[in-house]
Design an enzyme around this catalytic site. Structure first.
Site, PDB file in Angstrom:
ATOM      1  CG  ASP A 154      -0.358  -0.180   2.425  1.00  0.00           C
ATOM      2  OD1 ASP A 154       0.475  -0.614   2.680  1.00  0.00           O
ATOM      3  OD2 ASP A 154      -0.946   0.760   3.222  1.00  0.00           O
ATOM      4  CD  GLU A 190       4.027  -0.095   6.347  1.00  0.00           C
ATOM      5  OE1 GLU A 190       5.139   0.896   7.948  1.00  0.00           O
ATOM      6  OE2 GLU A 190       3.627   1.525   6.238  1.00  0.00           O
TER       7      GLU A 190
END
Length: 426
Positions: free
Chosen positions: A95, A190
């Site tokens: 991400d 994350e």
């Protein structure tokens, strides 16, 4: 930094072309996470990259390749030597930060950086200069990858993904390289603190791990912030403003007082550095009737982090006392803890990394980072996980960049690290 003066002349590795191609390709895939979403991954578009990585892991010959129900891509590189060798893992996250526009990224490779300004074409006011960013001055001759000016690049952490994939491909193609069992893992979310699902440590099956989520060439991290989140809710009294005299209690006014009462000069990100912690308000929403404030709390030491939580609660109570008709609540929840608390009890993964850096011709330096990684949570959950460099710079904004050559050296270092663990086991 002085430790990087050795690298004044541009050096290349056999992996430069591969990590560049992978980085550019991965950065073009939109993958921002979304804190407001309850799902895992938080955004469906993260699957676009996760599924691609699963396919590529299968193509290069990895084993046990699978995509978990919570959105982690896992694979195994089998051991090439026998012996009681610990299983290690390499991790990176797919991400990108929701803090800045991450849609429609157009990566640009600036060949042989000459030391001058790099003007980003889609927004010429976005300029990378060696004067403003001293580390860039040390990269003369390197190939620099940026976005086009209106988005972040996503080197955080697609540089880490590219490095791990290049190292994995090389290890699988060269079984003569001695190493033990290696696990590969790519996580979602994350950036919003949800990269380590409760099932991940067990599914990972590693005794030690490394995140590829660091910055300058040579950086080696075994100390991070500890982190909490604070959510403050302010319930006012709503009434038509034309009839508000002595009746209206404006939640936004109370929210502003809370912000204004907190220290502005000594305890915010823009006024702190090094080992200083901070309280950071990053979002506020609502209206006159009700408002919600979101803070992150950061410090390297738990006593200071707890003091920050106590300070926010005290400020909320003080503002509440000035207006008993309002209702103010403050909830502080843990996010992650400083990995140093566990790693200092067993420095083997750090010592192995130091040896691998040296074997790859890289001078290491220890850097406590003012942030956290998936390794912070993994270490807390029993899998010691230091963080290794990738070269990424200026993350979470339009001036993000990375040196291809730094990424090439990180790839070589990962291979040396795998070898080092293999020789230790033998």
């Amino acid at each position: 930094m002085d430790s990087l003066l050795f690298y004044e002349e541009t050096m290349t590795t056999q992996f430069d072309a591969e990590v560049e191609e992978r980085l550019v390709r991965y950065c073009k895939i939109d993958t921002p996470s979304d804190e407001k979403s309850p799902t895992s991954p938080s955004t469906e578009i993260q699957y676009d990259l996760l599924k691609l990585l699963v396919d590529e892991l299968n193509e290069i010959g990895a084993q046990d390749v699978r995509l978990t129900e919570y959105g982690a891509a896992l694979a195994t590189i089998p051991a090439t030597v026998a012996g009681d060798i610990p299983t290690i893992a390499f991790l990176a996250h797919v991400d990108t930060s929701p803090a800045f526009n991450a849609f429609g990224v157009k990566p640009i490779v600036h060949r042989g950086y000459d030391g001058g300004d790099i003007v980003l074409p889609d927004d010429p006011e976005q300029v990378l200069s060696a004067q403003a960013f001293p580390y860039l001055a040390a990269k003369i001759g390197d190939d620099i990858v940026t976005a086009s000016g209106t988005t972040l690049l996503g080197a955080d952490d697609k540089a880490g993904i590219a490095i791990i994939m290049a190292a994995a491909r090389h290890l699988l193609a060269h079984p003569e390289i001695p190493h033990g069992p290696i696990r590969i893992c790519f996580t979602p979310d994350e950036e919003i603190g949800r990269g380590v699902h409760a099932d991940l440590p067990g599914d990972l099956g590693a005794e030690f791990a490394y995140t590829l989520d660091g910055a300058e060439l040579g950086e080696l991290v075994y100390e991070t912030f500890s982190a909490d989140k604070a959510t403050v809710k302010v319930q006012g009294v709503s009434i038509h403003p034309g009839q508000a005299k002595d009746q209206l209690v404006n939640a936004l006014h109370l929210a502003a007082k809370i912000i204004d009462t907190l220290p502005q000069v000594t305890l915010t990100p823009e006024t702190t550095e090094g080992r200083q912690g901070f309280i950071h308000i990053y979002a506020i929403n609502g209206g006159a009737a009700a408002a919600e404030l979101h803070f992150i709390l950061r410090d390297f030491e738990m006593a200071e982090l707890e003091a920050q939580g106590a300070l926010i609660r005290q400020v909320c109570a003080t503002i509440q006392a000035t207006e008993p008709r309002a209702h103010i609540t403050c909830e502080v929840t843990p996010q992650y803890r400083n990995m140093r608390y566990w790693l200092e009890k067993d420095m083997r993964p750090v010592d192995m990394a130091v040896d691998a850096y040296a074997a790859a011709g890289i001078e290491h330096y220890f850097m406590p980072i003012r942030g956290g990684t998936d390794g912070s949570r993994l270490t807390e959950k029993g899998v010691p996980t230091p963080n290794l460099f990738t070269g990424m710079q200026n993350i979470h904004g339009p001036l993000e960049w990375v040196s291809v050559q730094d990424m090439g050296y990180a790839t070589e270092m990962c291979i040396k690290l795998a070898e080092r663990w293999g020789s230790e086991g033998q």
